[in-house]
Design a protein around this motif. Structure first.
Motif, PDB file in Angstrom:
ATOM      1  N   GLY A  70       0.837  -1.194   0.000  1.00  0.00           N
ATOM      2  CA  GLY A  70       0.000   0.000   0.000  1.00  0.00           C
ATOM      3  C   GLY A  70       0.872   1.244   0.000  1.00  0.00           C
ATOM      4  N   VAL A  76      -1.618  -4.689   1.109  1.00  0.00           N
ATOM      5  CA  VAL A  76      -3.068  -4.586   0.889  1.00  0.00           C
ATOM      6  C   VAL A  76      -3.434  -5.580  -0.214  1.00  0.00           C
ATOM      7  CG1 VAL A  76      -3.150  -2.146   1.551  1.00  0.00           C
ATOM      8  CG2 VAL A  76      -2.849  -2.754  -0.860  1.00  0.00           C
ATOM      9  N   ALA A  78      -5.133  -5.951  -3.629  1.00  0.00           N
ATOM     10  CA  ALA A  78      -5.517  -5.079  -4.742  1.00  0.00           C
ATOM     11  C   ALA A  78      -5.929  -5.944  -5.921  1.00  0.00           C
ATOM     12  CB  ALA A  78      -4.358  -4.181  -5.130  1.00  0.00           C
ATOM     13  N   GLU A  93      -6.089   1.220  -6.693  1.00  0.00           N
ATOM     14  CA  GLU A  93      -6.253  -0.062  -6.009  1.00  0.00           C
ATOM     15  C   GLU A  93      -5.087  -0.314  -5.044  1.00  0.00           C
ATOM     16  OE1 GLU A  93      -8.181  -3.169  -6.006  1.00  0.00           O
ATOM     17  OE2 GLU A  93      -9.766  -1.743  -6.443  1.00  0.00           O
ATOM     18  N   SER A  95      -2.389   2.288  -4.524  1.00  0.00           N
ATOM     19  CA  SER A  95      -1.759   3.518  -4.016  1.00  0.00           C
ATOM     20  C   SER A  95      -2.737   4.665  -3.835  1.00  0.00           C
ATOM     21  CB  SER A  95      -0.643   3.952  -4.984  1.00  0.00           C
ATOM     22  OG  SER A  95       0.164   2.863  -5.370  1.00  0.00           O
ATOM     23  N   GLN A  98      -7.827   5.860  -0.543  1.00  0.00           N
ATOM     24  CA  GLN A  98      -8.641   4.947   0.264  1.00  0.00           C
ATOM     25  C   GLN A  98      -7.794   3.876   0.945  1.00  0.00           C
ATOM     26  OE1 GLN A  98      -8.556   4.729  -3.069  1.00  0.00           O
ATOM     27  NE2 GLN A  98      -8.953   2.661  -3.814  1.00  0.00           N
ATOM     28  N   ARG A  99      -6.531   3.752   0.537  1.00  0.00           N
ATOM     29  CA  ARG A  99      -5.626   2.783   1.164  1.00  0.00           C
ATOM     30  C   ARG A  99      -4.917   3.340   2.398  1.00  0.00           C
ATOM     31  NH1 ARG A  99      -7.452  -2.005  -0.221  1.00  0.00           N
ATOM     32  NH2 ARG A  99      -7.269  -2.503  -2.438  1.00  0.00           N
TER      33      ARG A  99
END
Length: 378
Positions: A70, A76, A78, A93, A95, A98-99
């Motif tokens: 992330g 994360v 993705a 997704e 970077s 929302q991460r």
């Protein structure tokens, strides 16, 4: 305007309320409540920003998930989308904002490394064309992290890798792109974005978008200078093209990841144009008599490469009627008309309270769709 029996719903998400798929579902439900026999085709759209992979999956692409870094380095899950040798990769997704943990910003240190890992995964999956949708980023690193994941090396004066993020680029002493994944040379890489900013300067990545990512004025200056230094070092490493790309449209997209993509040989195209091609919009449009597009806010920014403007332009060229749904409307009827949109239907016409429109967007959108059905389908 009765007699219309075939409708195409090609809308983007209502950010923070409904995904593009949910928008299509709610509009369809509202239309059919008034006109049960109407044939509705759904084609959720996106302009390259967050929601792009979801739109591709809704259009029949296969969803692939992997673990990547992330923006702050923690792993994360993705996703990217794949069909017939074409991959749709969305940098948000890996970077995206929302991460980041809620309320946390990292304008100087957030990295695009995970976006590079997504590109590697697309190559591993055998993609021959990669549509790289960029937008909604938490990062301002010029794509340095992405390039590192693909095999580039960025070293400081001590010969050590520079720290992640745009801030670390200030200490960059040398760049080596000779180790980039050789498979990139055989791939058609398309940079899909709704912004055409250059890398640096008053309209660059840091100045325009840095504050949205938590950058204070001093941070913006630091990042802009670091990105300029990054381009200068790369110019010494790979030649004049590195300097030319820094001023090219799209270089400043998503914190400058557009610049990194251009260095990889990407061609820049407006995101919505690319996605309409990839999603099969033209044949769907041919089948439709009425097109319903939209997004959360129809405002002046909509006219600059956002999904509803792209849908409306294509529909108008095909001689199709277009209306739009939205959460809020900030465009005059004559402006909408010039964009190819006959009429817009905001949620606030049904429910004046904005907070309620956000929290109960789905049911309200169904009621809006009932109005469209009453105006056009009966």
């Amino acid at each position: 305007m009765g007699g219309i029996r075939r409708v195409l719903v090609a809308a983007d998400k209502f950010k923070g309320s409904l995904t593009a798929v949910e928008v299509a579902e709610r509009v369809t439900a509202g239309l059919r409540r008034v006109a049960p026999d109407v044939r509705v085709e759904s084609l959720p759209v996106a302009d390259g920003g967050d929601g792009t992979v979801a739109a591709a999956v809704a259009a029949g692409f296969e969803r692939r998930e992997i673990r990547v870094a992330g923006p702050l380095g923690a792993e994360v899950t993705a996703a990217f989308a794949l069909r017939d040798g074409t991959a749709v990769v969305e940098m948000a997704e890996a970077s995206g904002l929302q991460r980041l943990p809620a309320g946390v910003f990292a304008p100087l240190t957030a990295s695009t490394y995970g976006s590079g890992e997504l590109l590697v995964a697309a190559l591993d999956a055998g993609a021959r064309t990669i549509v790289f949708g960029v937008g909604g980023s938490a990062t301002t690193d010029g794509g340095a992290g992405m390039l590192s994941a693909l095999g580039a090396r960025f070293l400081d004066g001590e010969g050590e890798p520079v720290p992640p993020g745009g801030g670390g680029l200030a200490g960059l002493a040398s760049a080596d792109l000779s180790g980039l994944d050789p498979r990139l040379a055989a791939v058609d890489l398309v940079l899909a974005s709704d912004v055409d900013n250059p890398l640096t300067g008053p309209t660059g990545a840091a100045a325009v978008y840095g504050p949205q990512k938590g950058a204070a004025p001093d941070d913006v200056e630091t990042l802009d200078a670091a990105l300029g230094h990054f381009a200068k070092v790369l110019e010494g490493a790979v030649g004049e093209r590195a300097g030319t790309y820094a001023g090219s449209p799209g270089a400043g997209a998503a914190g400058g990841i557009g610049y990194g993509a251009l260095l990889l040989g990407a061609s820049f195209r407006p995101g919505i144009e690319v996605m309409l091609d990839v999603l099969g919009f033209a044949p769907a449009l041919e089948r439709a008599e009425l097109v319903i597009t939209g997004e959360g806010s129809l405002d002046p920014q909509t006219l600059h490469g956002k999904a509803p403007a792209g849908v409306a332009a294509a529909a108008r060229a095909a001689g199709k009627e277009v209306v739009a749904v939205c959460g809020r409307l900030a465009l005059a009827p004559e402006v909408l008309g010039r964009a190819g949109i006959r009429r817009a239907y905001p949620l606030t016409e049904v429910e004046p309270d904005v907070a309620t429109c956000i929290s109960d967007a789905g049911p309200i959108l169904e009621r809006v769709a009932e109005r469209i059905a009453g105006d056009f389908l009966t």
